[in-house]
Motif scaffolding. Structure first.
Motif, PDB file in Angstrom:
ATOM      1  N   HIS A 110       0.859  -1.197   0.000  1.00 26.21           N
ATOM      2  CA  HIS A 110       0.000   0.000   0.000  1.00 26.21           C
ATOM      3  C   HIS A 110       0.889   1.238   0.000  1.00 26.21           C
ATOM      4  N   GLU A 154      -6.104   2.476  -5.603  1.00 27.56           N
ATOM      5  CA  GLU A 154      -6.996   2.568  -4.438  1.00 27.56           C
ATOM      6  C   GLU A 154      -8.194   3.409  -4.845  1.00 27.56           C
ATOM      7  N   LEU A 157      -8.789  -1.535  -2.666  1.00 25.83           N
ATOM      8  CA  LEU A 157      -7.515  -1.694  -3.346  1.00 25.83           C
ATOM      9  C   LEU A 157      -7.693  -2.703  -4.477  1.00 25.83           C
ATOM     10  N   ALA A 191      -9.592  -1.888   1.841  1.00 22.02           N
ATOM     11  CA  ALA A 191      -8.457  -1.210   2.484  1.00 22.02           C
ATOM     12  C   ALA A 191      -8.790  -0.852   3.933  1.00 22.02           C
ATOM     13  N   ASP A 213       0.690   2.285   3.627  1.00 18.75           N
ATOM     14  CA  ASP A 213      -0.062   3.467   3.174  1.00 18.75           C
ATOM     15  C   ASP A 213       0.866   4.675   3.164  1.00 18.75           C
TER      16      ASP A 213
END
Ligand code: AMP
Ligand code: ZN
Ligand code: FE
Ligand code: FE
Length: 279
Positions: A7, A64, A77, A189, A242
């Motif tokens: 991510h 995303e 995602l 996600a 992320d």
């Protein structure tokens, strides 16, 4: 043990790293694989794939997507996306146009509040197809109109603050279908950040393939909870940092480490979906 960070954002959405930075950091962290998951975009995938190949890091093309279910925002995602699928590209181009129009509307609201920011300044700073609120925040700081990003969000950009503009969102089911149509694997996600628990079974019915159990903002207990959900509903498991760039003085990439065996399971699912798409 080999690990992946699945991510990551780049400057093709609201991250600050470019393809070379991502590949170099991944190599330095000893990651076996990374996925680029820019918001509503796959623009950075070809260059990041190239940079990763040169660095000896496996690359997974991802995205995303912002969606909603029962009025709550959630993020889906997509992994192993075919980034040349024409109907997928046409769809995300629409979301990018929505994002660009939303920037203009947010700037218009700021101007009505006598905050003299121009949309062109935001677009120049964003320099990508999928601009978002972080770019407005950075432009406000750059123009000296806010002291820092937190102030920009707190005063203007957070939900229900005066320059906030709601964003059109597709349904979770449509986002899952869109990812599948592009031969991708659909993963919910950071469920710990959204109010989506109630809606997970219905997303599974719509074809949801996996759930992001490991995330920077998930506590150990939250990750455990979603590992149990994945087990119960036969969902694949993913995880990632992320990363949008530096976080508290350090790069966030590589701080969440997904055991590589889960990448292999994802790849197997992707092959299955691809087979179904071509049938
Ligand atoms: P958008 O997609 O334009 O609605 O922007 C969402 C992005 O803004 C998220 O991915 C976060 O990275 C960032 N964001 C949201 N809320 C805040 C906040 N309060 N402070 C800093 N960044 C935020
Ligand atoms: Zn973001
Ligand atoms: Fe997200
Ligand atoms: Fe993200």
């Amino acid at each position: 043990m080999r690990f992946a960070d699945l991510h990551l954002h780049s400057h093709f959405s609201d991250g600050t790293y470019g393809p070379q930075d991502l590949a170099a950091h991944a190599q330095r962290c000893g990651l076996a694989a990374i996925a680029l998951t820019d918001h509503d975009s796959v623009e950075g995938c070809p260059a990041t794939a190239q940079a990763c190949a040169a660095a000896g890091v496996e690359f997974i093309a991802g995205t995303e997507l912002t969606a909603e279910q029962d009025g709550d925002e959630l993020h889906l995602l997509g992994y192993f996306i075919n980034t040349e699928n024409p109907s997928f590209l046409a769809q995300i181009a629409r979301f990018q146009t929505v994002r660009q129009n939303r920037i203009r509307e947010m700037v218009a609201r700021l101007n009505r509040l006598n905050v003299p920011l121009s949309a062109d300044a935001v677009f120049a700073l964003a320099n990508c197809q999928a601009p978002g609120r972080p770019h407005v925040a950075r432009a406000l700081v750059q123009a000296g109109l806010c002291a820092n990003l937190d102030e920009a969000f707190d005063r203007f950009l957070k939900k229900h603050r005066p320059a906030w503009v709601p964003k059109f969102k597709m349904s979770a089911d449509d986002a899952i279908a869109l990812i599948h149509q592009a031969e991708g694997v659909a993963v919910l996600a950071h469920p710990g950040l959204n109010r989506t628990d109630q809606g997970i079974p219905s997303m599974v019915e719509a074809g949801l393939d996996g759930i992001e159990c490991f995330h920077t903002k998930h506590s150990a207990a939250t990750s455990e909870c979603y590992l149990r959900v994945a087990d119960r509903l036969h969902l694949l498991i993913t995880g990632g940092s992320d990363c949008h760039g530096m976080n508290k003085g350090k790069p966030l990439i590589g701080t969440v480490r997904l055991p590589y065996q889960h990448v292999e399971l994802l790849r197997a699912r992707a092959a299955q979906i691809k087979g179904e798409c071509r049938r």
